[in-house]
Design a protein around this motif. Structure first.
Motif, mmCIF file in Angstrom:
data_model
loop_
_atom_site.group_PDB
_atom_site.id
_atom_site.type_symbol
_atom_site.label_atom_id
_atom_site.label_comp_id
_atom_site.label_asym_id
_atom_site.label_seq_id
_atom_site.Cartn_x
_atom_site.Cartn_y
_atom_site.Cartn_z
ATOM 1 N N ALA A 109 0.813 -1.223 0.000
ATOM 2 C CA ALA A 109 0.000 0.000 0.000
ATOM 3 C C ALA A 109 0.842 1.268 0.000
ATOM 4 N N SER A 110 2.023 1.230 0.587
ATOM 5 C CA SER A 110 2.834 2.444 0.666
ATOM 6 C C SER A 110 3.588 2.742 -0.626
ATOM 7 N N THR A 111 4.047 1.712 -1.334
ATOM 8 C CA THR A 111 4.841 1.932 -2.542
ATOM 9 C C THR A 111 4.083 1.640 -3.827
ATOM 10 N N GLY A 112 3.022 0.851 -3.743
ATOM 11 C CA GLY A 112 2.286 0.455 -4.939
ATOM 12 C C GLY A 112 2.918 -0.718 -5.665
ATOM 13 N N ASP A 113 3.996 -1.287 -5.110
ATOM 14 C CA ASP A 113 4.653 -2.434 -5.720
ATOM 15 C C ASP A 113 3.764 -3.668 -5.627
ATOM 16 N N ILE A 114 3.743 -4.450 -6.699
ATOM 17 C CA ILE A 114 2.988 -5.700 -6.714
ATOM 18 C C ILE A 114 3.908 -6.797 -6.184
ATOM 19 N N LEU A 115 3.541 -7.364 -5.041
ATOM 20 C CA LEU A 115 4.347 -8.399 -4.411
ATOM 21 C C LEU A 115 3.983 -9.797 -4.907
ATOM 22 N N LEU A 116 2.730 -9.961 -5.328
ATOM 23 C CA LEU A 116 2.246 -11.255 -5.781
ATOM 24 C C LEU A 116 1.175 -11.024 -6.840
ATOM 25 N N ASP A 117 1.295 -11.718 -7.946
ATOM 26 C CA ASP A 117 0.292 -11.668 -9.018
ATOM 27 C C ASP A 117 0.036 -13.115 -9.422
ATOM 28 N N ALA A 118 -1.156 -13.626 -9.079
ATOM 29 C CA ALA A 118 -1.401 -15.052 -9.296
ATOM 30 C C ALA A 118 -2.872 -15.309 -9.597
ATOM 31 N N THR A 119 -3.163 -16.546 -9.957
ATOM 32 C CA THR A 119 -4.537 -16.978 -10.188
ATOM 33 C C THR A 119 -4.785 -18.276 -9.434
ATOM 34 N N GLU A 120 -6.015 -18.485 -9.081
ATOM 35 C CA GLU A 120 -6.462 -19.727 -8.449
ATOM 36 C C GLU A 120 -7.775 -20.112 -9.106
ATOM 37 N N GLY A 121 -8.072 -21.382 -9.099
ATOM 38 C CA GLY A 121 -9.333 -21.832 -9.654
ATOM 39 C C GLY A 121 -9.798 -23.113 -9.007
ATOM 40 N N ALA A 122 -11.097 -23.295 -9.035
ATOM 41 C CA ALA A 122 -11.691 -24.522 -8.508
ATOM 42 C C ALA A 122 -13.009 -24.741 -9.234
ATOM 43 N N ASP A 123 -13.437 -25.994 -9.302
ATOM 44 C CA ASP A 123 -14.727 -26.279 -9.932
ATOM 45 C C ASP A 123 -15.438 -27.395 -9.181
ATOM 46 N N ALA A 124 -16.741 -27.459 -9.407
ATOM 47 C CA ALA A 124 -17.571 -28.464 -8.744
ATOM 48 C C ALA A 124 -18.641 -28.945 -9.711
ATOM 49 N N GLY A 125 -18.946 -30.225 -9.634
ATOM 50 C CA GLY A 125 -20.025 -30.796 -10.430
ATOM 51 C C GLY A 125 -21.336 -30.744 -9.666
ATOM 52 N N ILE A 126 -22.421 -30.507 -10.394
ATOM 53 C CA ILE A 126 -23.744 -30.381 -9.789
ATOM 54 C C ILE A 126 -24.710 -31.255 -10.567
ATOM 55 N N ASP A 127 -25.450 -32.099 -9.854
ATOM 56 C CA ASP A 127 -26.500 -32.890 -10.482
ATOM 57 C C ASP A 127 -27.753 -32.029 -10.612
ATOM 58 N N VAL A 128 -28.327 -32.018 -11.795
ATOM 59 C CA VAL A 128 -29.586 -31.308 -12.021
ATOM 60 C C VAL A 128 -30.708 -32.320 -11.842
#
Length: 165
Positions: A109-128
């Motif tokens: 927050a003080s410098t504006g430097d990006i310390l971490l840039d990442a992605t995460e994902g998850a999925d789930a199956g659903i019975d209709v």
């Protein structure tokens, strides 16, 4: 005799781990460096229902060490997708997949430097099923579970990043 041998094995393993330089990530509990760093992470509002769920889960995990003035900002963008998988002969859907993806950046927050840039994902199956109410409830439960999983993964990555700081 087995108890003595088991005890000696445990002591030897403990000494071996201590010698290799491993240290607990959350050493010091709530007053430790990583816990204090996590408590200093501010999470701005995230758009949508999925955003509200993920932000709530993140705040629950990040604020465990108490209130600390924010030193970091965690910017999160979500992509929530619900798609039909199983289509029957009469063109009705029998299975769905809900996918939640998060792209996030940990910013100093003080410098504006990006310390971490990442992605995460998850999925789930659903019975209709034949009950529309049951299907909607299953979709919402899947979103809640995915939000929890995504938040856990984000906090782990943020903790590892802050540990290196």
């Amino acid at each position: 005799m087995r108890t003595i041998i088991s005890s000696l094995t445990l002591v030897a393993a403990s000494v071996g781990l201590a010698a290799c330089g491993l240290s607990p990530m959350y050493a010091g509990g709530g007053s430790g460096a990583v816990a204090q760093g996590l408590a200093a992470v501010d999470v701005p509002p995230i758009a949508g229902r999925a955003g509200w769920l993920v932000r709530t889960e993140l705040n629950d995990r990040l604020g465990a060490a108490g209130d600390v003035s924010p030193r970091y900002r965690l910017d999160v963008r979500l992509d929530d997708n619900l798609e039909a998988l199983g289509i029957l002969a009469d063109d009705t859907v029998s299975r769905e997949r809900r996918t939640l993806r998060a792209r996030y950046q940990l910013v100093d927050a003080s410098t504006g430097d990006i310390l971490l840039d990442a992605t995460e994902g998850a999925d789930a199956g659903i019975d209709v099923v034949s009950s529309e109410y049951a299907t909607i409830a299953a979709e919402q439960t899947a979103l809640e579970n995915l939000s929890r999983e995504i938040a856990d993964r984000i906090v782990t990555r943020v903790a590892l990043t802050l540990r290196e700081q």
